[in-house]
Design a protein around this motif. Structure first.
Motif, PDB file in Angstrom:
ATOM      1  N   SER A 149       7.018  -3.952 -11.648  1.00 10.49           N
ATOM      2  CA  SER A 149       6.086  -3.055 -12.348  1.00 10.49           C
ATOM      3  C   SER A 149       6.711  -1.675 -12.476  1.00 10.49           C
ATOM      4  O   SER A 149       7.359  -1.178 -11.538  1.00 10.49           O
ATOM      5  CB  SER A 149       4.759  -2.931 -11.574  1.00 10.49           C
ATOM      6  N   TRP A 150       6.503  -1.042 -13.612  1.00  8.09           N
ATOM      7  CA  TRP A 150       6.967   0.335 -13.799  1.00  8.09           C
ATOM      8  C   TRP A 150       6.183   1.260 -12.871  1.00  8.09           C
ATOM      9  O   TRP A 150       4.974   1.121 -12.722  1.00  8.09           O
ATOM     10  CB  TRP A 150       6.774   0.788 -15.237  1.00  8.09           C
ATOM     11  N   THR A 151       6.868   2.212 -12.245  1.00  7.84           N
ATOM     12  CA  THR A 151       6.215   3.130 -11.317  1.00  7.84           C
ATOM     13  C   THR A 151       5.580   4.302 -12.070  1.00  7.84           C
ATOM     14  O   THR A 151       6.022   4.667 -13.166  1.00  7.84           O
ATOM     15  CB  THR A 151       7.203   3.694 -10.294  1.00  7.84           C
ATOM     16  N   PRO A 152       4.564   4.937 -11.471  1.00  9.56           N
ATOM     17  CA  PRO A 152       3.934   6.092 -12.135  1.00  9.56           C
ATOM     18  C   PRO A 152       4.905   7.242 -12.368  1.00  9.56           C
ATOM     19  O   PRO A 152       4.834   7.922 -13.395  1.00  9.56           O
ATOM     20  CB  PRO A 152       2.823   6.495 -11.159  1.00  9.56           C
ATOM     21  N   GLN A 153       5.810   7.467 -11.407  1.00  9.79           N
ATOM     22  CA  GLN A 153       6.714   8.614 -11.518  1.00  9.79           C
ATOM     23  C   GLN A 153       7.983   8.301 -12.291  1.00  9.79           C
ATOM     24  O   GLN A 153       8.738   9.215 -12.630  1.00  9.79           O
ATOM     25  CB  GLN A 153       7.072   9.144 -10.120  1.00  9.79           C
ATOM     26  N   GLN A 158       5.919   7.877 -16.894  1.00 11.62           N
ATOM     27  CA  GLN A 158       5.824   9.193 -17.531  1.00 11.62           C
ATOM     28  C   GLN A 158       5.606   9.077 -19.037  1.00 11.62           C
ATOM     29  O   GLN A 158       5.001   9.957 -19.660  1.00 11.62           O
ATOM     30  CB  GLN A 158       7.081  10.004 -17.230  1.00 11.62           C
ATOM     31  N   LEU A 159       6.071   7.978 -19.631  1.00 13.24           N
ATOM     32  CA  LEU A 159       5.765   7.731 -21.037  1.00 13.24           C
ATOM     33  C   LEU A 159       4.253   7.604 -21.228  1.00 13.24           C
ATOM     34  O   LEU A 159       3.678   8.193 -22.156  1.00 13.24           O
ATOM     35  CB  LEU A 159       6.468   6.466 -21.522  1.00 13.24           C
ATOM     36  N   PHE A 160       3.603   6.845 -20.356  1.00 16.09           N
ATOM     37  CA  PHE A 160       2.152   6.700 -20.472  1.00 16.09           C
ATOM     38  C   PHE A 160       1.436   8.024 -20.221  1.00 16.09           C
ATOM     39  O   PHE A 160       0.411   8.306 -20.849  1.00 16.09           O
ATOM     40  CB  PHE A 160       1.656   5.604 -19.530  1.00 16.09           C
ATOM     41  N   ALA A 161       1.975   8.850 -19.328  1.00 10.66           N
ATOM     42  CA  ALA A 161       1.396  10.173 -19.109  1.00 10.66           C
ATOM     43  C   ALA A 161       1.533  11.031 -20.361  1.00 10.66           C
ATOM     44  O   ALA A 161       0.621  11.804 -20.710  1.00 10.66           O
ATOM     45  CB  ALA A 161       2.077  10.847 -17.913  1.00 10.66           C
ATOM     46  N   ALA A 162       2.669  10.903 -21.061  1.00 11.84           N
ATOM     47  CA  ALA A 162       2.879  11.664 -22.289  1.00 11.84           C
ATOM     48  C   ALA A 162       1.963  11.193 -23.412  1.00 11.84           C
ATOM     49  O   ALA A 162       1.516  11.988 -24.249  1.00 11.84           O
ATOM     50  CB  ALA A 162       4.343  11.568 -22.717  1.00 11.84           C
ATOM     51  N   ALA A 246       6.879  15.341 -27.991  1.00  9.41           N
ATOM     52  CA  ALA A 246       6.666  15.002 -26.580  1.00  9.41           C
ATOM     53  C   ALA A 246       7.548  13.835 -26.148  1.00  9.41           C
ATOM     54  O   ALA A 246       8.100  13.832 -25.040  1.00  9.41           O
ATOM     55  CB  ALA A 246       5.190  14.678 -26.340  1.00  9.41           C
ATOM     56  N   LEU A 247       7.701  12.845 -27.013  1.00  6.79           N
ATOM     57  CA  LEU A 247       8.532  11.693 -26.669  1.00  6.79           C
ATOM     58  C   LEU A 247      10.020  12.056 -26.657  1.00  6.79           C
ATOM     59  O   LEU A 247      10.779  11.565 -25.815  1.00  6.79           O
ATOM     60  CB  LEU A 247       8.271  10.544 -27.646  1.00  6.79           C
ATOM     61  N   VAL A 248      10.423  12.911 -27.584  1.00  7.77           N
ATOM     62  CA  VAL A 248      11.810  13.384 -27.578  1.00  7.77           C
ATOM     63  C   VAL A 248      12.082  14.179 -26.304  1.00  7.77           C
ATOM     64  O   VAL A 248      13.117  14.004 -25.639  1.00  7.77           O
ATOM     65  CB  VAL A 248      12.091  14.242 -28.829  1.00  7.77           C
TER      66      VAL A 248
END
Length: 273
Positions: A149-153, A158-162, A246-248
């Protein structure tokens, strides 16, 4: 049918459509091709093991498990992904069963499988406890459970946070996918139904995006969750431009030089008590 059941059906329909959009096979095959093999190796799948891959996508773990000799059933909510996976399996000479199924309500008997696994798959089912209960239920006592699983940090966390400031509010009860990358969260979901838990954070080397803009454009076109957020913005040019930037910025922050990135994930294995 109750209102909650109706809402759940609608939510699953949206999830199915989201993962059918874009080109997840390119994500699995070109960006993270080694991740499934990492999980299969950690589980030490042997010839004849009855293996269930939950939320298998296009089979980046299921196919390597079958090539190791496992009797594999690959399930996913999205039949379009299973169809792609079946073609890839045939091309590689892997024999396995493909079955449409909801991770929160698996159509299998209690204790049916020797090994149950999921590679960045089950983490996207909205109700974490329901999914965890099903993973454990269909695993025989003494059988092996494995999750990547991808970690939150990490980068995808961080993509999902963005994406979050630009995305519609999640439905009540839905939990963020990267929580599955938090060891304490997963241990809490599984409880004392498992033993011999091993959890470690690892880094996946990603080198296929020479520039941050390449990452943005690829995920904007190929990755279902990103596509869904952009679609929700409609014709709002300002918010689209802000998300583009933001993604860049995110990719630039994680660029270690020459387009090299490392994406953190949690590899967790356990045995059914």
């Amino acid at each position: 049918m109750t209102q909650q059941t109706t809402l759940d059906h609608e939510l699953k329909a949206r999830h199915r459509a989201m993962w059918a959009s874009g080109d997840y096979s390119a994500v699995a095959g070109d960006v993270i091709p080694d991740l499934g093999r990492v999980l299969v190796q950690a589980l030490e799948i042997r010839v004849g093991d009855h293996v269930l891959d939950v939320a298998a996508g296009t089979g980046n773990a299921a196919i390597p498990a079958a090539l190791e000799g496992g009797r594999v059933v690959a399930t996913d909510l999205t039949p379009e992904l299973l169809e792609i996976g079946a073609k890839e399996a045939a091309a590689q000479g892997a024999v396995l069963t493909w079955s449409e199924a909801d991770a929160e309500s698996l159509p299998f008997e209690d204790g049916e499988f020797d090994t149950v696994m999921s590679c960045v798959g089950v983490m996207f089912a909205p109700h974490h406890q329901d999914s965890a209960d099903e993973l454990v239920r269909v695993l025989r006592p003494g059988g092996s459970l494995g999750l990547v699983s991808w970690t939150p940090q990490g980068f995808i966390g961080q993509l999902f946070a963005a994406l979050k400031p630009y995305a519609p509010a999640p439905p009540p009860g839905a939990q963020p996918p990267p929580l599955w990358g938090d060891e304490a969260h997963v241990r809490g979901l599984l409880g004392d139904r498992v033993t011999d838990v091993s959890a470690r954070k690892e880094l996946l080397e990603v080198t296929c995006f020479a520039r941050p803009e390449e990452f943005r454009d690829f995920f904007k076109a190929a990755y279902g969750p990103t596509i869904a957020v952009y679609t929700s913005l409609g014709d709002d040019a300002d918010r689209i431009a802000a998300l583009d930037q933001a993604l860049v910025d995110l990719a630039a922050q994680h660029d270690l030089g020459n387009g090299r990135m490392q994406w953190e994930y949690l590899l967790l294995t356990a045995r059914r008590s």
